[in-house]
Design an enzyme around this catalytic site. Structure first.
Site, PDB file in Angstrom:
ATOM      1  N   HIS A 109       0.937  -1.176   0.068  1.00  0.00           N
ATOM      2  CA  HIS A 109      -0.004   0.035   0.214  1.00  0.00           C
ATOM      3  C   HIS A 109       0.949   1.154  -0.045  1.00  0.00           C
ATOM      4  CE1 HIS A 109       0.254   1.009   4.383  1.00  0.00           C
ATOM      5  NE2 HIS A 109       0.080  -0.369   4.475  1.00  0.00           N
TER       6      HIS A 109
ATOM      7  N   ASP B 186       5.936   0.740   6.812  1.00  0.00           N
ATOM      8  CA  ASP B 186       4.576   0.547   6.685  1.00  0.00           C
ATOM      9  C   ASP B 186       4.108   1.561   5.861  1.00  0.00           C
ATOM     10  OD1 ASP B 186       2.047  -0.567   6.738  1.00  0.00           O
ATOM     11  OD2 ASP B 186       1.829   0.766   8.876  1.00  0.00           O
TER      12      ASP B 186
ATOM     13  N   GLU C  29      -5.023   2.114   2.602  1.00  0.00           N
ATOM     14  CA  GLU C  29      -5.096   0.815   3.371  1.00  0.00           C
ATOM     15  C   GLU C  29      -5.163   1.009   4.796  1.00  0.00           C
ATOM     16  OE1 GLU C  29      -3.548  -2.238   6.116  1.00  0.00           O
ATOM     17  OE2 GLU C  29      -2.673  -0.446   5.791  1.00  0.00           O
ATOM     18  N   GLU C  30      -4.292   2.231   5.213  1.00  0.00           N
ATOM     19  CA  GLU C  30      -4.321   2.609   6.780  1.00  0.00           C
ATOM     20  C   GLU C  30      -5.644   3.067   7.299  1.00  0.00           C
ATOM     21  OE1 GLU C  30      -2.161   1.747   8.457  1.00  0.00           O
ATOM     22  OE2 GLU C  30      -0.156   2.091   7.361  1.00  0.00           O
TER      23      GLU C  30
ATOM     24  N   ASP D 246       3.166  -6.458   3.525  1.00  0.00           N
ATOM     25  CA  ASP D 246       2.830  -5.213   4.286  1.00  0.00           C
ATOM     26  C   ASP D 246       3.152  -5.700   5.871  1.00  0.00           C
ATOM     27  OD1 ASP D 246       1.680  -3.083   5.454  1.00  0.00           O
ATOM     28  OD2 ASP D 246      -0.247  -3.503   5.295  1.00  0.00           O
TER      29      ASP D 246
END
Length: 456
Positions: free
Chosen positions: A278, A290, A324-325, A352
Protein backbone atom coordinates in the site's frame (compact mmCIF):
# COMPACT_ATOMS: atom_id res chain seq x y z
CA UNK A 1 22.73 -44.27 -8.58
CA UNK A 2 19.50 -45.78 -7.26
CA UNK A 3 19.40 -43.15 -4.47
CA UNK A 4 19.81 -40.38 -7.06
CA UNK A 5 16.81 -41.68 -9.05
CA UNK A 6 14.71 -41.77 -5.88
CA UNK A 7 15.60 -38.14 -5.11
CA UNK A 8 14.72 -37.07 -8.64
CA UNK A 9 11.42 -38.84 -8.28
CA UNK A 10 10.73 -37.00 -5.05
CA UNK A 11 11.51 -33.65 -6.63
CA UNK A 12 9.14 -34.38 -9.52
CA UNK A 13 6.40 -34.91 -6.96
CA UNK A 14 6.91 -31.37 -5.70
CA UNK A 15 5.74 -30.07 -9.07
CA UNK A 16 8.86 -28.31 -10.30
CA UNK A 17 11.90 -28.91 -12.48
CA UNK A 18 14.76 -28.86 -10.00
CA UNK A 19 17.69 -27.71 -12.11
CA UNK A 20 15.81 -25.09 -14.18
CA UNK A 21 13.97 -23.60 -11.21
CA UNK A 22 17.06 -23.61 -9.00
CA UNK A 23 18.88 -21.62 -11.65
CA UNK A 24 15.98 -19.20 -12.11
CA UNK A 25 15.82 -18.48 -8.38
CA UNK A 26 19.58 -18.08 -8.28
CA UNK A 27 19.39 -15.51 -11.09
CA UNK A 28 16.60 -13.64 -9.31
CA UNK A 29 18.57 -13.43 -6.08
CA UNK A 30 21.75 -12.47 -7.91
CA UNK A 31 20.05 -9.52 -9.60
CA UNK A 32 18.10 -8.47 -6.51
CA UNK A 33 21.19 -8.39 -4.29
CA UNK A 34 23.59 -6.76 -6.76
CA UNK A 35 21.49 -4.66 -9.11
CA UNK A 36 18.35 -3.63 -7.25
CA UNK A 37 16.40 -0.39 -7.57
CA UNK A 38 14.09 -0.86 -4.59
CA UNK A 39 16.30 0.83 -1.99
CA UNK A 40 16.74 3.97 -4.11
CA UNK A 41 13.00 4.01 -4.81
CA UNK A 42 12.35 3.82 -1.08
CA UNK A 43 14.84 6.63 -0.47
CA UNK A 44 12.90 8.93 -2.78
CA UNK A 45 9.49 7.82 -1.53
CA UNK A 46 10.38 8.50 2.10
CA UNK A 47 13.05 11.22 2.10
CA UNK A 48 11.95 13.30 -0.90
CA UNK A 49 8.19 12.80 -0.66
CA UNK A 50 7.72 11.80 2.99
CA UNK A 51 4.63 10.60 4.84
CA UNK A 52 1.75 9.81 2.47
CA UNK A 53 -1.47 10.15 4.41
CA UNK A 54 -4.49 9.38 2.25
CA UNK A 55 -5.91 12.50 0.64
CA UNK A 56 -2.74 14.55 1.15
CA UNK A 57 -0.53 16.30 -1.40
CA UNK A 58 2.24 13.81 -0.57
CA UNK A 59 -0.03 10.88 -1.39
CA UNK A 60 -0.58 12.36 -4.85
CA UNK A 61 3.17 12.93 -5.26
CA UNK A 62 3.69 9.25 -4.46
CA UNK A 63 1.14 8.28 -7.12
CA UNK A 64 2.91 10.41 -9.70
CA UNK A 65 6.36 9.15 -8.74
CA UNK A 66 5.60 5.43 -8.73
CA UNK A 67 3.63 5.70 -11.96
CA UNK A 68 6.63 7.38 -13.58
CA UNK A 69 9.08 4.77 -12.29
CA UNK A 70 6.92 1.89 -13.47
CA UNK A 71 6.71 3.48 -16.90
CA UNK A 72 10.51 3.50 -17.09
CA UNK A 73 10.55 -0.30 -16.75
CA UNK A 74 9.06 -0.80 -20.21
CA UNK A 75 6.00 -2.69 -18.98
CA UNK A 76 3.14 -3.55 -21.29
CA UNK A 77 0.81 -1.24 -19.42
CA UNK A 78 0.94 1.29 -16.58
CA UNK A 79 -2.26 2.99 -15.46
CA UNK A 80 -4.11 4.62 -12.59
CA UNK A 81 -7.32 3.32 -11.06
CA UNK A 82 -9.55 5.98 -9.52
CA UNK A 83 -10.67 5.59 -5.92
CA UNK A 84 -12.37 8.05 -3.58
CA UNK A 85 -10.56 8.17 -0.24
CA UNK A 86 -10.95 9.82 3.17
CA UNK A 87 -9.17 13.11 3.86
CA UNK A 88 -8.19 13.57 7.53
CA UNK A 89 -5.55 15.97 8.82
CA UNK A 90 -3.75 15.88 12.14
CA UNK A 91 -3.36 19.62 12.50
CA UNK A 92 -1.06 21.18 15.11
CA UNK A 93 1.09 18.93 17.28
CA UNK A 94 -0.89 17.41 20.13
CA UNK A 95 -0.32 18.41 23.76
CA UNK A 96 -0.84 16.28 26.85
CA UNK A 97 0.20 16.27 30.47
CA UNK A 98 -0.53 14.58 33.78
CA UNK A 99 -1.58 17.07 36.44
CA UNK A 100 -0.88 16.16 40.07
CA UNK A 101 -1.32 18.86 42.74
CA UNK A 102 -0.86 21.57 40.12
CA UNK A 103 2.36 19.90 38.90
CA UNK A 104 2.26 19.21 35.15
CA UNK A 105 4.20 16.28 33.66
CA UNK A 106 4.24 16.27 29.85
CA UNK A 107 3.73 12.93 28.10
CA UNK A 108 4.03 12.06 24.36
CA UNK A 109 0.69 11.54 22.61
CA UNK A 110 -0.70 11.62 19.09
CA UNK A 111 -4.25 11.74 17.80
CA UNK A 112 -5.69 8.46 16.58
CA UNK A 113 -6.36 8.51 12.87
CA UNK A 114 -9.89 9.72 12.01
CA UNK A 115 -10.41 11.01 15.56
CA UNK A 116 -12.22 14.24 16.23
CA UNK A 117 -10.48 17.17 17.86
CA UNK A 118 -10.75 18.27 21.44
CA UNK A 119 -12.36 21.65 22.16
CA UNK A 120 -10.01 24.49 21.24
CA UNK A 121 -8.74 24.83 24.82
CA UNK A 122 -8.35 21.07 25.27
CA UNK A 123 -9.91 18.80 27.89
CA UNK A 124 -8.84 18.33 31.50
CA UNK A 125 -10.45 15.56 33.53
CA UNK A 126 -9.89 12.71 35.92
CA UNK A 127 -8.76 9.45 34.41
CA UNK A 128 -10.12 5.95 34.77
CA UNK A 129 -7.81 3.10 33.75
CA UNK A 130 -9.27 0.02 32.06
CA UNK A 131 -7.78 -3.00 30.33
CA UNK A 132 -10.56 -4.02 27.99
CA UNK A 133 -13.69 -2.76 26.30
CA UNK A 134 -15.71 -5.28 28.29
CA UNK A 135 -14.52 -3.62 31.49
CA UNK A 136 -16.37 -0.45 30.48
CA UNK A 137 -19.68 -2.26 30.87
CA UNK A 138 -18.67 -3.43 34.35
CA UNK A 139 -17.86 0.12 35.44
CA UNK A 140 -20.90 1.71 33.84
CA UNK A 141 -21.87 5.33 33.29
CA UNK A 142 -21.70 6.24 36.96
CA UNK A 143 -17.92 5.72 37.12
CA UNK A 144 -17.04 6.77 33.57
CA UNK A 145 -19.15 9.84 32.81
CA UNK A 146 -17.13 13.05 32.51
CA UNK A 147 -13.78 11.23 32.67
CA UNK A 148 -11.02 10.32 30.24
CA UNK A 149 -10.83 6.56 29.72
CA UNK A 150 -7.29 5.19 29.66
CA UNK A 151 -7.01 1.84 27.84
CA UNK A 152 -3.83 0.24 29.13
CA UNK A 153 -3.79 -3.34 27.90
CA UNK A 154 -0.29 -4.02 26.49
CA UNK A 155 0.39 -6.23 23.53
CA UNK A 156 0.87 -9.73 24.95
CA UNK A 157 4.61 -10.11 25.33
CA UNK A 158 4.44 -13.88 25.86
CA UNK A 159 3.19 -14.43 22.31
CA UNK A 160 6.01 -15.31 19.93
CA UNK A 161 4.19 -13.92 16.89
CA UNK A 162 4.03 -10.09 17.18
CA UNK A 163 1.17 -9.84 14.68
CA UNK A 164 -0.94 -12.03 16.95
CA UNK A 165 -0.13 -9.77 19.90
CA UNK A 166 -1.02 -6.71 17.82
CA UNK A 167 -4.39 -8.07 16.78
CA UNK A 168 -5.11 -9.06 20.37
CA UNK A 169 -4.69 -5.50 21.61
CA UNK A 170 -6.04 -3.61 18.59
CA UNK A 171 -9.69 -3.34 19.62
CA UNK A 172 -8.79 -0.66 22.20
CA UNK A 173 -7.60 1.65 19.46
CA UNK A 174 -10.12 0.68 16.80
CA UNK A 175 -13.23 0.78 19.00
CA UNK A 176 -12.15 2.41 22.28
CA UNK A 177 -13.43 5.97 21.69
CA UNK A 178 -16.72 4.72 20.25
CA UNK A 179 -17.41 2.37 23.15
CA UNK A 180 -16.26 4.76 25.89
CA UNK A 181 -18.52 7.52 24.55
CA UNK A 182 -21.56 5.32 25.24
CA UNK A 183 -20.85 5.66 28.97
CA UNK A 184 -20.33 9.40 28.93
CA UNK A 185 -16.52 9.58 28.68
CA UNK A 186 -15.19 12.87 27.28
CA UNK A 187 -12.00 11.43 25.77
CA UNK A 188 -9.88 8.32 25.38
CA UNK A 189 -6.17 7.63 25.78
CA UNK A 190 -4.88 4.33 24.38
CA UNK A 191 -1.56 2.69 25.17
CA UNK A 192 0.49 2.59 21.96
CA UNK A 193 0.53 -0.77 20.19
CA UNK A 194 4.22 -1.54 20.53
CA UNK A 195 6.23 -4.19 22.36
CA UNK A 196 9.02 -1.72 23.12
CA UNK A 197 9.12 0.81 25.96
CA UNK A 198 9.90 4.18 24.40
CA UNK A 199 8.59 7.71 23.97
CA UNK A 200 7.11 7.28 20.48
CA UNK A 201 3.31 7.35 20.40
CA UNK A 202 1.87 5.11 17.67
CA UNK A 203 -1.17 6.28 15.73
CA UNK A 204 -3.65 4.13 13.78
CA UNK A 205 -7.29 4.37 12.78
CA UNK A 206 -10.20 4.51 15.15
CA UNK A 207 -13.79 3.97 14.01
CA UNK A 208 -16.92 5.59 15.38
CA UNK A 209 -19.27 3.27 13.54
CA UNK A 210 -22.91 4.27 13.50
CA UNK A 211 -23.07 6.31 16.72
CA UNK A 212 -24.34 9.89 16.26
CA UNK A 213 -21.66 12.46 15.49
CA UNK A 214 -22.70 14.33 18.63
CA UNK A 215 -21.30 11.37 20.59
CA UNK A 216 -17.87 11.36 18.93
CA UNK A 217 -15.12 11.91 21.51
CA UNK A 218 -11.40 12.52 20.88
CA UNK A 219 -9.01 9.57 20.98
CA UNK A 220 -5.23 9.69 21.28
CA UNK A 221 -2.40 7.21 21.67
CA UNK A 222 0.12 7.64 24.48
CA UNK A 223 3.66 6.28 24.25
CA UNK A 224 4.38 3.07 26.13
CA UNK A 225 6.61 4.91 28.61
CA UNK A 226 3.91 7.51 29.05
CA UNK A 227 1.36 4.77 29.67
CA UNK A 228 3.59 3.21 32.33
CA UNK A 229 4.01 6.59 34.04
CA UNK A 230 0.29 7.36 33.94
CA UNK A 231 -0.63 3.94 35.32
CA UNK A 232 1.88 4.20 38.19
CA UNK A 233 0.74 7.75 38.96
CA UNK A 234 -2.90 6.66 39.13
CA UNK A 235 -2.04 4.03 41.72
CA UNK A 236 -0.57 6.73 43.94
CA UNK A 237 -3.16 9.43 43.16
CA UNK A 238 -6.41 8.05 41.69
CA UNK A 239 -7.84 11.56 41.35
CA UNK A 240 -5.08 13.05 39.21
CA UNK A 241 -6.15 14.84 36.06
CA UNK A 242 -5.06 14.46 32.45
CA UNK A 243 -4.94 17.24 29.87
CA UNK A 244 -5.28 16.58 26.13
CA UNK A 245 -5.40 18.99 23.23
CA UNK A 246 -5.55 18.04 19.57
CA UNK A 247 -6.86 19.84 16.49
CA UNK A 248 -7.37 17.10 13.90
CA UNK A 249 -10.16 17.36 11.35
CA UNK A 250 -11.91 15.21 8.77
CA UNK A 251 -12.75 16.75 5.38
CA UNK A 252 -14.78 15.60 2.39
CA UNK A 253 -13.50 12.55 0.50
CA UNK A 254 -11.06 13.23 -2.32
CA UNK A 255 -10.06 11.49 -5.54
CA UNK A 256 -6.95 9.36 -5.44
CA UNK A 257 -5.56 6.33 -7.28
CA UNK A 258 -4.25 2.81 -7.18
CA UNK A 259 -1.11 2.63 -9.32
CA UNK A 260 -0.92 -0.46 -11.53
CA UNK A 261 1.86 -1.83 -13.72
CA UNK A 262 1.38 -4.90 -15.90
CA UNK A 263 3.32 -7.51 -17.86
CA UNK A 264 1.00 -9.35 -20.23
CA UNK A 265 0.97 -13.15 -20.12
CA UNK A 266 2.31 -15.00 -23.15
CA UNK A 267 0.13 -18.13 -22.80
CA UNK A 268 -2.77 -17.18 -20.51
CA UNK A 269 -3.11 -13.38 -20.56
CA UNK A 270 -6.63 -13.73 -19.15
CA UNK A 271 -5.23 -15.22 -15.92
CA UNK A 272 -3.98 -12.50 -13.60
CA UNK A 273 -1.43 -12.61 -10.80
CA UNK A 274 -1.05 -9.65 -8.44
CA UNK A 275 1.85 -8.51 -6.29
CA UNK A 276 1.37 -5.42 -4.16
CA UNK A 277 1.72 -3.18 -1.12
CA UNK A 278 0.00 0.00 0.00
CA UNK A 279 1.20 3.40 -1.13
CA UNK A 280 -0.38 5.45 1.65
CA UNK A 281 1.13 5.78 5.11
CA UNK A 282 0.50 7.56 8.36
CA UNK A 283 1.90 11.04 8.73
CA UNK A 284 4.08 10.86 11.85
CA UNK A 285 7.04 9.25 10.09
CA UNK A 286 7.69 8.66 6.41
CA UNK A 287 6.14 5.20 6.05
CA UNK A 288 9.32 3.28 5.24
CA UNK A 289 8.46 -0.03 6.91
CA UNK A 290 4.70 0.51 6.61
CA UNK A 291 4.45 0.19 3.70
CA UNK A 292 7.04 1.83 1.53
CA UNK A 293 8.98 -1.42 1.73
CA UNK A 294 6.11 -3.44 0.29
CA UNK A 295 5.54 -0.91 -2.49
CA UNK A 296 9.12 -0.93 -3.76
CA UNK A 297 9.46 -4.69 -3.35
CA UNK A 298 6.39 -5.16 -5.56
CA UNK A 299 7.80 -2.80 -8.17
CA UNK A 300 11.10 -4.66 -7.97
CA UNK A 301 9.39 -7.97 -8.82
CA UNK A 302 8.38 -6.58 -12.23
CA UNK A 303 11.79 -4.98 -12.74
CA UNK A 304 13.53 -8.30 -12.03
CA UNK A 305 11.36 -10.12 -14.56
CA UNK A 306 12.08 -7.47 -17.18
CA UNK A 307 15.85 -7.38 -16.60
CA UNK A 308 16.02 -11.20 -16.63
CA UNK A 309 13.91 -11.23 -19.82
CA UNK A 310 11.44 -13.55 -18.14
CA UNK A 311 8.22 -13.72 -20.11
CA UNK A 312 5.44 -14.91 -17.80
CA UNK A 313 2.76 -17.31 -18.92
CA UNK A 314 0.12 -15.37 -17.00
CA UNK A 315 -0.45 -11.64 -16.73
CA UNK A 316 1.41 -10.18 -13.76
CA UNK A 317 0.38 -6.91 -12.14
CA UNK A 318 2.04 -4.82 -9.48
CA UNK A 319 -0.73 -2.98 -7.64
CA UNK A 320 0.20 -0.11 -5.33
CA UNK A 321 -2.94 0.27 -3.27
CA UNK A 322 -4.17 3.56 -1.86
CA UNK A 323 -5.88 3.90 1.54
CA UNK A 324 -5.02 0.72 3.42
CA UNK A 325 -4.41 2.60 6.65
CA UNK A 326 -7.81 4.19 7.17
CA UNK A 327 -10.33 2.46 4.97
CA UNK A 328 -8.90 -0.22 2.60
CA UNK A 329 -10.74 1.55 -0.19
CA UNK A 330 -7.97 0.85 -2.69
CA UNK A 331 -8.22 -2.89 -2.12
CA UNK A 332 -12.00 -2.80 -2.26
CA UNK A 333 -11.98 -0.70 -5.45
CA UNK A 334 -9.53 -3.03 -7.15
CA UNK A 335 -11.77 -6.00 -6.39
CA UNK A 336 -14.87 -4.08 -7.47
CA UNK A 337 -13.31 -3.31 -10.86
CA UNK A 338 -12.03 -6.87 -11.23
CA UNK A 339 -15.55 -8.19 -10.70
CA UNK A 340 -17.05 -5.65 -13.10
CA UNK A 341 -14.50 -6.60 -15.78
CA UNK A 342 -14.98 -10.33 -15.08
CA UNK A 343 -11.24 -10.76 -14.53
CA UNK A 344 -9.84 -14.12 -13.51
CA UNK A 345 -7.31 -13.65 -10.71
CA UNK A 346 -5.46 -16.82 -9.80
CA UNK A 347 -2.86 -15.47 -7.37
CA UNK A 348 -2.23 -12.45 -5.14
CA UNK A 349 0.89 -11.74 -3.06
CA UNK A 350 1.11 -8.86 -0.60
CA UNK A 351 3.99 -7.36 1.35
CA UNK A 352 2.79 -5.31 4.33
CA UNK A 353 4.79 -6.52 7.32
CA UNK A 354 7.92 -4.43 6.91
CA UNK A 355 11.18 -4.73 5.02
CA UNK A 356 12.86 -7.08 7.47
CA UNK A 357 14.60 -10.39 6.67
CA UNK A 358 12.11 -12.69 4.92
CA UNK A 359 11.35 -15.97 6.69
CA UNK A 360 8.66 -17.38 4.41
CA UNK A 361 5.03 -16.89 3.48
CA UNK A 362 1.57 -17.04 5.03
CA UNK A 363 -0.84 -18.74 2.67
CA UNK A 364 -4.60 -18.36 2.31
CA UNK A 365 -5.53 -21.31 0.09
CA UNK A 366 -7.24 -24.66 0.02
CA UNK A 367 -5.29 -27.68 1.24
CA UNK A 368 -4.27 -28.80 -2.25
CA UNK A 369 -2.74 -25.44 -3.20
CA UNK A 370 -1.17 -25.08 0.24
CA UNK A 371 0.53 -28.46 -0.13
CA UNK A 372 1.77 -27.54 -3.60
CA UNK A 373 3.41 -24.33 -2.38
CA UNK A 374 4.88 -26.14 0.62
CA UNK A 375 6.37 -28.60 -1.85
CA UNK A 376 8.58 -25.80 -3.17
CA UNK A 377 10.30 -25.34 0.18
CA UNK A 378 13.52 -27.13 -0.94
CA UNK A 379 14.05 -24.41 -3.55
CA UNK A 380 13.93 -21.70 -0.87
CA UNK A 381 16.13 -23.43 1.70
CA UNK A 382 19.40 -21.99 0.27
CA UNK A 383 17.91 -18.53 0.92
CA UNK A 384 16.92 -19.34 4.52
CA UNK A 385 13.16 -19.25 3.98
CA UNK A 386 11.43 -22.00 5.89
CA UNK A 387 7.97 -20.84 7.02
CA UNK A 388 5.23 -21.87 4.59
CA UNK A 389 2.11 -21.81 6.74
CA UNK A 390 -1.60 -21.29 6.41
CA UNK A 391 -2.52 -17.75 7.40
CA UNK A 392 -3.59 -14.22 6.54
CA UNK A 393 -2.33 -12.77 3.25
CA UNK A 394 -2.89 -9.03 3.59
CA UNK A 395 -5.58 -6.38 4.01
CA UNK A 396 -5.48 -5.13 0.41
CA UNK A 397 -5.63 -8.49 -1.37
CA UNK A 398 -8.06 -9.96 1.14
CA UNK A 399 -11.15 -8.48 -0.63
CA UNK A 400 -10.08 -9.92 -4.00
CA UNK A 401 -12.39 -12.69 -5.14
CA UNK A 402 -12.21 -15.08 -8.07
CA UNK A 403 -13.43 -18.57 -8.92
CA UNK A 404 -10.25 -20.03 -7.52
CA UNK A 405 -7.50 -17.87 -6.09
CA UNK A 406 -4.47 -18.33 -3.85
CA UNK A 407 -3.55 -15.37 -1.64
CA UNK A 408 -0.18 -15.10 0.08
CA UNK A 409 1.56 -12.67 2.40
CA UNK A 410 5.32 -12.23 2.61
CA UNK A 411 6.37 -13.15 6.14
CA UNK A 412 9.49 -11.33 7.30
CA UNK A 413 10.94 -11.43 10.80
CA UNK A 414 8.50 -9.05 12.51
CA UNK A 415 9.99 -8.97 16.00
CA UNK A 416 11.02 -5.31 15.49
CA UNK A 417 8.13 -4.27 13.27
CA UNK A 418 6.01 -2.73 16.00
CA UNK A 419 8.94 -0.65 17.20
CA UNK A 420 8.23 1.49 14.12
CA UNK A 421 4.66 0.74 13.08
CA UNK A 422 2.57 3.97 12.78
CA UNK A 423 5.20 6.01 14.66
CA UNK A 424 7.53 8.92 13.95
CA UNK A 425 10.58 6.63 13.80
CA UNK A 426 9.21 4.74 10.77
CA UNK A 427 11.79 6.32 8.47
CA UNK A 428 14.22 5.28 5.74
CA UNK A 429 16.99 4.71 8.30
CA UNK A 430 14.89 1.95 9.90
CA UNK A 431 15.12 -0.21 6.75
CA UNK A 432 18.13 -2.40 6.01
CA UNK A 433 19.02 -2.44 2.31
CA UNK A 434 19.96 -6.12 2.15
CA UNK A 435 16.90 -7.27 4.07
CA UNK A 436 14.67 -5.24 1.76
CA UNK A 437 16.28 -6.80 -1.32
CA UNK A 438 16.04 -10.32 0.09
CA UNK A 439 12.31 -9.79 0.52
CA UNK A 440 11.92 -8.63 -3.08
CA UNK A 441 13.84 -11.68 -4.31
CA UNK A 442 11.67 -14.03 -2.25
CA UNK A 443 8.53 -12.45 -3.69
CA UNK A 444 9.79 -12.64 -7.27
CA UNK A 445 10.78 -16.28 -6.73
CA UNK A 446 7.34 -17.28 -5.51
CA UNK A 447 5.69 -15.31 -8.33
CA UNK A 448 7.87 -17.17 -10.82
CA UNK A 449 6.94 -20.59 -9.41
CA UNK A 450 3.24 -19.75 -9.31
CA UNK A 451 3.43 -18.53 -12.89
CA UNK A 452 5.16 -21.70 -14.03
CA UNK A 453 3.06 -24.24 -12.15
CA UNK A 454 -0.09 -22.41 -11.08
CA UNK A 455 -2.85 -24.03 -9.08
CA UNK A 456 -4.44 -27.37 -9.85
Amino acid sequence: MKKRFILLGLYSCFGFCQSTDEQQLKDIYQQALTNSECYSWLDHLTNTIGGRLTGSANAQKAVDYTQSELQKLGLDRVYLQEVMVPHWERGAKETAYIEISKKKISVPVCALGMSVATPEKGILAEVIEVHSIKELETLGTEKIKGKIVFFNRPMENALIEPMEAYRGAGDQRGSGPREASKYGAIGVIVRSLSLRLDDFPHTGATRYGDIPKTQYIPGAAISTKGAELLSKSLKVNPHLKFFLKQSCKKYEDVLSYNVIGEIKGTEHPEKIMVVGGHLDSWDLGTGAQDDGAGVVQSMEVLRLFKILNYKPKNTIRAVLFMNEENGVRGGNKYNEQAQANKENHIFALESDSGGFTPRGFTIDADDTSLAKIQGWKPLFEPYQLHLFMKGHSGSDVEPLKSDRIVKVGLKPDTQRYFDYHHAANDTFEAVNKRELELGAAAMASLMYLMDQYGID
